[in-house]
Design a protein around this motif. Sequence first.
Motif, mmCIF file in Angstrom:
data_model
loop_
_atom_site.group_PDB
_atom_site.id
_atom_site.type_symbol
_atom_site.label_atom_id
_atom_site.label_comp_id
_atom_site.label_asym_id
_atom_site.label_seq_id
_atom_site.Cartn_x
_atom_site.Cartn_y
_atom_site.Cartn_z
ATOM 1 N N THR A 220 -82.153 -0.292 -1.882
ATOM 2 C CA THR A 220 -81.419 0.252 -0.734
ATOM 3 C C THR A 220 -79.955 -0.197 -0.793
ATOM 4 N N ARG A 221 -79.762 -1.476 -1.117
ATOM 5 C CA ARG A 221 -78.396 -1.998 -1.159
ATOM 6 C C ARG A 221 -77.580 -1.290 -2.238
ATOM 7 N N LEU B 33 -77.393 11.431 5.352
ATOM 8 C CA LEU B 33 -78.223 10.471 4.592
ATOM 9 C C LEU B 33 -79.629 11.018 4.326
ATOM 10 N N GLU B 34 -79.790 12.312 4.520
ATOM 11 C CA GLU B 34 -81.108 12.935 4.328
ATOM 12 C C GLU B 34 -81.670 12.647 2.934
ATOM 13 N N GLU B 35 -80.801 12.868 1.947
ATOM 14 C CA GLU B 35 -81.219 12.666 0.554
ATOM 15 C C GLU B 35 -81.592 11.210 0.298
ATOM 16 N N PHE B 36 -80.743 10.349 0.894
ATOM 17 C CA PHE B 36 -80.953 8.900 0.762
ATOM 18 C C PHE B 36 -82.336 8.529 1.329
ATOM 19 N N ASP B 37 -82.634 9.088 2.531
ATOM 20 C CA ASP B 37 -83.928 8.799 3.156
ATOM 21 C C ASP B 37 -85.083 9.352 2.317
ATOM 22 N N GLU B 38 -84.840 10.548 1.760
ATOM 23 C CA GLU B 38 -85.900 11.137 0.922
ATOM 24 C C GLU B 38 -86.174 10.251 -0.297
ATOM 25 N N THR B 39 -85.079 9.759 -0.903
ATOM 26 C CA THR B 39 -85.243 8.894 -2.081
ATOM 27 C C THR B 39 -86.024 7.628 -1.705
ATOM 28 N N LEU B 40 -85.648 7.067 -0.536
ATOM 29 C CA LEU B 40 -86.339 5.842 -0.095
ATOM 30 C C LEU B 40 -87.821 6.115 0.174
ATOM 31 N N GLU B 41 -88.065 7.305 0.757
ATOM 32 C CA GLU B 41 -89.467 7.651 1.062
ATOM 33 C C GLU B 41 -90.270 7.744 -0.234
ATOM 34 N N LYS B 42 -89.627 8.359 -1.242
ATOM 35 C CA LYS B 42 -90.298 8.475 -2.546
ATOM 36 C C LYS B 42 -90.576 7.080 -3.123
ATOM 37 N N LEU B 43 -89.575 6.211 -2.979
ATOM 38 C CA LEU B 43 -89.726 4.843 -3.490
ATOM 39 C C LEU B 43 -90.883 4.141 -2.770
#
Length: 410
Positions: free
Chosen positions: A33-34, A142-152
């Motif tokens: 995330t950082r 930050l939609e994409e960012f959240d999607e990436t985090l969700e995938k992670l």
Amino acid sequence: MFQRIRYRLLLSYLVVFASLLGIFAIAVRVAFTRSLNEQITDKLTAIGKGAAANVEFEKGRLKIESDFRPQNLIADRQALQWFDPQGNLITQQGQAILNLPLLPSQIIQIQTGKVPIQAVTVPIITNDNNQLVGYVRVSQSLEEFDETLEKLDWGLGGGIIITLVLSGISGILLTHQAMQPIESSFQRLKQFTADASHELRSPLMAIKINALVPLEYPDEIGPKDAEKFQAIASATNQMTRLTEDLLLLARTDKIPTHNWNTLNLASILENLIQLYQPQAEAKQINLKFQLIGNPQLMGDAVQLTRLFTNLVENALNYTPSKGIVEIKINRVGSQLYVNVQDTGVGIAPEHIDKVFERFWRADRSRSYWSGGSGLGLAIAQAIAQNHGGLISVTSQLGVGSCFTVRLPAS
Ligand code: ADP
């Protein structure tokens, strides 16, 4: 017993492993995330600097250069906003526009909501006299960012579950392998105890018979010798009992369950009470029996008689005269509860956990009876466990004890 140790080992192994995996997953998520955040901030700062370079300052007013195409600089889900030095919006372009007022002191602004937006503010400084003439604020959804985090998160969660399942399977195999030598040496030790006790039976019998023979001819031996032979006979009796107890303890878990019958616990206990009534009367102990319900169960009559004999004998032996020994049977759901309660010497709280240990006996000075070997309760517990039950005890020193046997009813 070994099954329980195996389960406990496996469980602690899985708990430790799951905690380590959890810590690892949290560390990976925080680091990821950082770094993702830093990347976005760097990207937005670069865009902001580009946009700041494309403004002109004319007659005290900010003007975007005519050949500047903001859409070339920003992508989907990004936006650019220009502000004057006082923070008033001059113009804006793109999607994902931040609605918060400009805060020049805050380089990074985050707007929460359905679609979170992050913005970076870049000051516009003229080249010629280094004067602050306004600000550019670049924002990105930050939609994409959240999607990436969700995938992670899914990846980490799935990985942890798969790893735990696999390590659980390997843990079962490993604990099985690790316990096998301990289990077999324990079995060998048990076999040795059983064999030794068995082998001791005949010589003990021979000693006893030989000691009893001279006692039949008291005229031929003096009273002193008679006393000695009597002592030999009674010591041999005690040793025979001890070897029988050891043999029984070594074999309790080997009793085949197909020999079990449907038994009525009340009749077993009634027989026992009849048998021990004279001993109770001799000691002026009131031996009582109370029955509630139909106490039927599946089990081995000889073993269960042994179990309750030990408890009743103890109750009578550790209760002074004029006391009360009460046996109660109760059925609660699918379980039978037999209480053997006495008004005897009681057991000290620090000893209560030890009474079921083999060869453990309380301080002899407080015991009324010194004929036992300390195996009685260990045998009783082994028999109860063999029948899928358990014995527990509550006691108060000088007031009395209550042994409760729980057995599954049929
Ligand atoms: P023992 O052959 O000495 O009776 P047990 O295993 O039956 O061996 O009992 C272990 C010890 O627990 C006894 O020595 C005694 O100190 C204590 N104990 C057992 N039953 C009672 C009881 N009903 N009241 C007081 N103490 C008891």
